[in-house]
Design a protein around this motif. Sequence first.
Motif, short mmCIF file in Angstrom:
data_model
loop_
_atom_site.label_atom_id
_atom_site.label_comp_id
_atom_site.label_asym_id
_atom_site.label_seq_id
_atom_site.Cartn_x
_atom_site.Cartn_y
_atom_site.Cartn_z
N LYS A 1 -4.64 3.29 6.34
CA LYS A 1 -4.89 2.53 5.02
C LYS A 1 -5.17 3.58 3.94
CE LYS A 1 -8.33 -0.21 5.67
NZ LYS A 1 -9.30 -1.08 5.91
N MET A 2 -6.02 4.98 4.17
CA MET A 2 -6.09 5.88 3.33
C MET A 2 -4.83 6.44 2.83
SD MET A 2 -9.32 6.50 3.15
CE MET A 2 -9.54 8.18 2.36
N ALA A 3 -3.78 6.45 3.60
CA ALA A 3 -2.40 6.88 3.22
C ALA A 3 -1.67 5.87 2.39
CB ALA A 3 -1.54 7.55 4.31
N HIS A 4 -1.78 4.48 2.89
CA HIS A 4 -1.22 3.39 2.11
C HIS A 4 -2.25 2.16 2.01
CE1 HIS A 4 2.50 5.27 3.41
NE2 HIS A 4 2.00 5.52 4.44
N PRO A 5 -2.87 2.37 0.84
CA PRO A 5 -4.07 1.35 0.46
C PRO A 5 -3.46 -0.17 0.36
CG PRO A 5 -4.03 3.24 -1.13
CD PRO A 5 -2.57 3.31 -0.07
N ASN A 6 -2.25 -0.29 0.23
CA ASN A 6 -1.68 -1.81 0.09
C ASN A 6 -1.38 -2.44 1.39
OD1 ASN A 6 -1.81 -1.83 -2.80
ND2 ASN A 6 0.18 -0.95 -2.77
N LEU A 7 -1.70 -1.50 2.53
CA LEU A 7 -1.21 -2.22 3.79
C LEU A 7 -2.22 -3.43 4.26
CD1 LEU A 7 0.12 -1.74 6.57
CD2 LEU A 7 -2.24 -0.54 7.15
N GLU A 8 -3.36 -3.50 3.74
CA GLU A 8 -4.39 -4.58 4.19
C GLU A 8 -3.80 -5.58 3.36
OE1 GLU A 8 -9.00 -5.00 5.16
OE2 GLU A 8 -8.32 -3.57 3.63
N LYS A 9 -3.02 -5.82 2.30
CA LYS A 9 -2.75 -6.85 1.55
C LYS A 9 -1.57 -7.78 2.28
CE LYS A 9 -3.29 -5.21 -3.01
NZ LYS A 9 -2.60 -4.87 -4.17
N SER A 10 -0.93 -7.10 3.30
CA SER A 10 0.20 -7.79 3.93
C SER A 10 -0.14 -7.71 5.50
CB SER A 10 1.32 -6.91 3.84
OG SER A 10 1.44 -5.62 4.22
N ILE B 1 -6.75 15.88 7.38
CA ILE B 1 -5.21 16.17 7.71
C ILE B 1 -4.81 17.11 6.37
CG2 ILE B 1 -2.89 15.63 7.56
CD1 ILE B 1 -3.89 12.75 8.36
N ILE B 2 -4.31 18.20 6.85
CA ILE B 2 -3.95 19.37 5.80
C ILE B 2 -2.46 19.11 5.36
CG2 ILE B 2 -3.73 21.72 5.53
CD1 ILE B 2 -6.04 22.22 7.22
N PRO B 3 -2.35 19.16 4.27
CA PRO B 3 -0.62 18.96 4.06
C PRO B 3 -0.02 20.33 4.33
CG PRO B 3 -1.70 18.51 1.97
CD PRO B 3 -2.77 19.17 3.07
N PRO B 4 1.48 20.07 4.92
CA PRO B 4 2.32 21.15 5.45
C PRO B 4 2.37 22.20 3.90
CG PRO B 4 3.38 19.18 5.90
CD PRO B 4 2.15 18.65 5.26
N MET B 5 2.44 23.38 4.22
CA MET B 5 2.69 24.35 3.09
C MET B 5 3.90 23.89 2.26
SD MET B 5 0.63 26.53 2.96
CE MET B 5 0.80 28.14 2.57
N LEU B 6 4.73 23.37 2.75
CA LEU B 6 6.01 22.89 1.87
C LEU B 6 5.61 22.05 0.97
CD1 LEU B 6 9.19 23.43 1.19
CD2 LEU B 6 9.52 21.60 2.95
N GLN C 1 2.31 19.16 -3.91
CA GLN C 1 2.33 17.51 -4.23
C GLN C 1 1.35 16.74 -3.41
OE1 GLN C 1 5.21 19.16 -2.82
NE2 GLN C 1 6.82 18.87 -4.03
N ASN C 2 0.38 17.77 -2.69
CA ASN C 2 -0.48 16.76 -1.87
C ASN C 2 0.03 15.72 -0.89
OD1 ASN C 2 -3.29 16.90 -0.87
ND2 ASN C 2 -3.74 15.52 -2.21
N LEU C 3 1.26 16.04 -0.29
CA LEU C 3 1.77 15.15 0.29
C LEU C 3 1.35 15.58 2.05
CD1 LEU C 3 5.41 14.54 -0.95
CD2 LEU C 3 3.38 13.00 -1.21
N LYS C 4 1.04 14.40 2.81
CA LYS C 4 0.48 14.63 4.31
C LYS C 4 1.56 13.93 5.28
CE LYS C 4 -4.19 15.11 2.82
NZ LYS C 4 -5.69 14.46 3.11
N ALA C 5 1.65 14.36 6.37
CA ALA C 5 2.25 13.71 7.54
C ALA C 5 1.43 12.58 8.07
CB ALA C 5 2.69 14.75 8.52
#
Length: 127
Positions: free
Chosen positions: A41-50, A81-86, A90-94
């Motif tokens: 939910k931290m990564a996808h806050p709208n999850l709880e709506k559906s 969770i630390i974003p990969p260097m690449l 963009q602060n994108l995390k897996a």
Amino acid sequence: MRYILLALSFTIIGCSVQKKQPLKDYWISTYKNIAFIAAIKMAHPNLEKSDISPGVNFSLIGSDAFASEADSLGKAFYNSIIPPMLYKEQNLKAALNESLAFYKSKRLDKLARSAFKRFKDKEKAFR
């Protein structure tokens, strides 16, 4: 009459089979589910709506305090969770991969078992 006895026997057998599954397994699984869903939910806050899973899990665990603890654990994990260097700029995390690995980890198993023990101890204290 035969159908009534048959239905009654299926009900009794079904209940006895269900009782063989210990409460501990359900509780630990639910605790882990709450932690996992909180991270997602931290990564996808709208999850709880559906999805109603968060509400169902809060009901199944039987304690708001332990549900909140698992929820906080999942949120803290996501923040670690630390974003990969690449993708660092963009602060994108897996988040999905890392959260799934966390769900399957021995660390979360240990934390959930410890929480269940504390839950049972509190339950005994109130009896």
